[in-house]
Enzyme design. Structure first.
Site, short mmCIF file in Angstrom:
data_model
loop_
_atom_site.label_atom_id
_atom_site.label_comp_id
_atom_site.label_asym_id
_atom_site.label_seq_id
_atom_site.Cartn_x
_atom_site.Cartn_y
_atom_site.Cartn_z
N LYS A 1 27.95 4.63 50.63
CA LYS A 1 29.15 4.57 49.76
C LYS A 1 29.08 5.69 48.73
O LYS A 1 30.05 6.41 48.52
CB LYS A 1 29.18 3.22 49.05
CG LYS A 1 30.14 3.14 47.88
CD LYS A 1 30.17 1.80 47.21
CE LYS A 1 29.12 1.60 46.16
NZ LYS A 1 29.37 2.25 44.87
N ASN A 2 27.91 5.87 48.10
CA ASN A 2 27.81 6.82 46.98
C ASN A 2 27.70 8.27 47.42
O ASN A 2 27.65 9.17 46.57
CB ASN A 2 26.65 6.43 46.06
CG ASN A 2 26.96 5.13 45.33
OD1 ASN A 2 28.09 4.64 45.37
ND2 ASN A 2 25.97 4.55 44.70
N CYS B 1 32.48 -0.67 32.48
CA CYS B 1 32.47 -1.66 33.56
C CYS B 1 31.38 -2.67 33.18
O CYS B 1 30.78 -2.59 32.11
CB CYS B 1 32.19 -1.01 34.91
SG CYS B 1 30.47 -0.54 35.08
N ARG C 1 29.48 3.66 30.33
CA ARG C 1 29.64 4.67 31.37
C ARG C 1 30.60 5.79 30.97
O ARG C 1 31.63 6.02 31.56
CB ARG C 1 30.06 4.02 32.68
CG ARG C 1 29.03 2.96 33.07
CD ARG C 1 29.21 2.38 34.41
NE ARG C 1 28.87 3.35 35.45
CZ ARG C 1 29.01 3.03 36.74
NH1 ARG C 1 29.48 1.86 37.07
NH2 ARG C 1 28.70 3.91 37.67
N ASP D 1 19.92 1.05 41.18
CA ASP D 1 20.74 0.26 42.11
C ASP D 1 19.92 -0.73 42.94
O ASP D 1 20.49 -1.52 43.68
CB ASP D 1 21.51 1.18 43.07
CG ASP D 1 22.60 1.93 42.34
OD1 ASP D 1 23.19 2.85 42.93
OD2 ASP D 1 22.86 1.62 41.17
N ARG E 1 32.73 -4.34 47.88
CA ARG E 1 32.90 -2.94 47.47
C ARG E 1 31.83 -2.06 48.06
O ARG E 1 32.04 -0.88 48.29
CB ARG E 1 32.81 -2.83 45.94
CG ARG E 1 33.89 -3.55 45.20
CD ARG E 1 33.86 -3.19 43.74
NE ARG E 1 33.90 -1.73 43.58
CZ ARG E 1 33.97 -1.15 42.39
NH1 ARG E 1 33.98 -1.86 41.29
NH2 ARG E 1 34.01 0.17 42.29
C1 EPZ Z 1 26.29 6.74 40.21
O1 EPZ Z 1 27.06 6.32 39.11
C2 EPZ Z 1 26.41 5.63 41.24
N1 EPZ Z 1 27.81 5.49 41.63
C3 EPZ Z 1 25.89 4.32 40.65
O2 EPZ Z 1 25.93 3.33 41.69
C4 EPZ Z 1 24.43 4.51 40.23
O3 EPZ Z 1 23.96 3.33 39.63
C5 EPZ Z 1 24.34 5.68 39.24
O4 EPZ Z 1 24.90 6.87 39.83
C6 EPZ Z 1 22.91 5.99 38.83
O5 EPZ Z 1 22.14 6.28 39.97
C7 EPZ Z 1 28.33 6.38 42.51
O6 EPZ Z 1 27.67 7.30 42.97
C8 EPZ Z 1 29.76 6.17 42.91
P1 EPZ Z 1 25.42 8.39 36.08
P2 EPZ Z 1 27.36 7.38 37.89
O7 EPZ Z 1 26.53 9.28 35.64
O8 EPZ Z 1 27.54 8.74 38.44
C9 EPZ Z 1 25.22 7.87 31.39
C10 EPZ Z 1 26.42 1.28 42.67
O9 EPZ Z 1 25.97 0.15 42.45
N2 EPZ Z 1 26.24 8.95 31.35
O10 EPZ Z 1 24.21 8.99 36.71
O11 EPZ Z 1 28.44 6.80 37.06
C11 EPZ Z 1 25.77 6.59 31.97
O12 EPZ Z 1 26.39 5.82 30.96
C12 EPZ Z 1 26.77 2.19 41.52
O13 EPZ Z 1 26.59 1.78 43.82
C13 EPZ Z 1 26.61 9.48 30.12
O14 EPZ Z 1 26.12 9.06 29.06
O15 EPZ Z 1 25.99 7.29 37.10
C14 EPZ Z 1 24.55 5.91 32.51
O16 EPZ Z 1 23.92 5.21 31.46
C15 EPZ Z 1 26.60 1.50 40.18
N3 EPZ Z 1 27.53 10.49 30.08
C16 EPZ Z 1 23.66 7.07 32.95
O17 EPZ Z 1 24.19 8.25 32.32
C17 EPZ Z 1 28.11 10.98 31.22
O18 EPZ Z 1 28.94 11.91 31.12
C18 EPZ Z 1 23.67 7.31 34.44
O19 EPZ Z 1 25.01 7.46 34.83
C19 EPZ Z 1 27.73 10.43 32.46
C20 EPZ Z 1 26.79 9.41 32.51
#
Ligand code: EPZ
Length: 417
Positions: free
Chosen positions: A22-23, A117, A122, A305, A397
């Protein structure tokens, strides 16, 4: 509202096929906006989030035709609308990944802020500051991101955190920028490597994907991709835990060991046998499970995850385990539901202490987010009697036909409308 009923106690045995990731599929679908022509994507998982992404592309003018199960052709000749509306973005935060491609292709994008969420605020500040570094003008108004750029300029971008989505958005944007972009402190997840492979197939010039420094030399235009989505490492990890918690013996077909090193290491530490074979990964578990110390962190660390799934497993260990969730600020929503099944877990900030040797008893529970739902399914496999899980749209999802795949392995599981 569908529910899933599971009667625990049967060891899972046999083989299960992992679907496409998915990701990886979500950013790949967004990447089709970068180039006119007809793209072909194979091994797409049949998931609600994929349907949402296809709907979003359609709104923008890209038309998708399913030509076989898991194979789609996306024609992106006419991208007329550069807007990702709130009602779609709020159902799937990954919609924000159209921002980079739209800016690169059209010089304009209007994308609803994803909002938070269940698992955290996020924010997308890293996405936006990276695009600004590339010359984009970004305005935030009425809950929307308005981004403009005559032509994005290559830049040296240092991410404050190795954000997966941020790295993906900036990687896609940089492929059509003027000059060279370097993304420092980039995310190293396997899904980034898969996206880079597809972009290179489209003619992009990228080095270093999978490392913490990715260099992109912008090109004038790209051609359509022809790409097969990588296997879903989190779905694979979930089935590996299912084998362990049910004391079974399961071959997870097409699971890639190099994507799951931290998960394999922790499963072995817990006492499960993990065999990496050409067809995938086989997990057997008959003896007692040992307690663990788990700390989630960006790849190649232990994946956030998989945290909820391991929490369910560790309720069955021979002692007390400690889990630290260091990536998201609120990713313990599954704890209260696991407690309804009898789990003894104490949460203190980002740390959860999980008592072992707990007899789980079936009960009605409620899914709150995607991986929390998976952890409830896993706990139910080990619980006495029947567990009823509601709000399983969260599960749909990210897991394709989960009850079918588990029932094929011998689980007593069924979905009721
Ligand atoms: C991706 O989300 C995945 N989703 C998530 O999987 C996964 O948990 C996550 O990466 C971490 O591995 C998809 O790929 C669609 P991040 P993403 O940006 O990109 C903070 C699932 O269950 N952050 O790496 O949103 C954020 O708040 C889902 O399949 C900022 O502060 O994750 C978080 O605490 C859930 N500023 C941390 O970084 C930003 O601009 C990691 O978020 C971006 C992120």
């Amino acid at each position: 509202m569908d529910k899933i009923l599971i009667r625990g106690g049967s060891p899972l045995r046999g083989e299960v096929q992992v679907s496409g990731a998915k990701n990886a599929a979500l950013p790949l679908l967004c990447a089709t906006l970068l180039a006119p022509g007809t793209h072909e994507l194979r091994n797409l998982p049949n998931l609600r989030d994929i349907d949402t992404a296809v709907q979003l592309l359609h709104i923008m003018g890209a038309h998708t035709t399913a030509i076989a199960p898991g194979t789609a052709r996306i024609n992106a000749d006419e991208i007329a609308c550069a807007e990702a509306p709130y009602d779609l973005v709020r159902t799937m935060r990954a919609s924000v990944l159209v921002l980079g491609p739209l800016l690169a292709r059209l010089g304009y994008a209007r994308v609803s802020l994803p909002g938070g969420c269940a698992i955290g605020a996020r924010p997308v500040d890293q996405h936006l500051s990276g695009l600004e570094a590339m010359g984009a003008k970004i305005d935030l108004e009425h809950g929307y991101i308005e981004a403009r750029a005559e032509r994005l300029q290559g830049a040296r971008i240092y991410l404050d955190i190795p954000t997966v989505g941020g790295t993906e958005n900036l990687l896609m944007a940089a492929t059509l920028a003027q000059g060279r972009t370097i993304i420092e402190n980039a995310a190293r997840e396997p899904e980034i490597i898969d996206l880079a492979k597809a972009l290179q197939n489209m003619g992009a010039q990228i080095e270093g994907a999978g490392s913490d420094a990715i260099t992109i030399h912008g090109v004038e235009k790209l051609r359509p991709m022809n790409h097969a989505v990588m296997p879903d490492r989190i779905e694979a990890g979930t089935f590996m835990v299912a084998a362990a918690i049910s004391r079974g013996d399961v071959l997870v077909r097409d699971a890639e060991a190099e994507h799951l090193e931290a998960v394999i290491s922790k499963l072995r530490q817990s006492g499960a046998e993990v065999h990496c074979v050409p067809e995938g990964i086989r997990v057997r578990c008959e003896g007692p499970l040992q307690p663990l110390r788990i700390k989630t962190s960006p790849h190649p660390g232990f994946p956030t995850d998989m945290q909820a799934q391991f929490m369910a497993l560790l309720t069955q260990a021979e002692g007390t385990s400690i889990i630290s969730e260091n990536v998201f600020e609120n990713r313990f929503m599954h704890v209260s539901e696991l407690q309804r099944l009898g789990a003894r877990i104490r949460v203190d900030g980002r740390q959860a202490t999980v008592d072992g040797r707990v007899e789980l008893l079936g009960a009605p529970v409620m899914a709150t987010d995607l991986r929390a739902s998976a952890s409830l399914v896993l706990a139910a496999l080990a619980a006495e009697n029947t567990t009823e899980i509601s709000r399983i749209y969260h599960l749909d999802r990210g897991y394709e036909r989960l009850e079918e795949k588990l029932s094929h392995l011998g689980a007593d599981i069924r979905r009721v409308r």
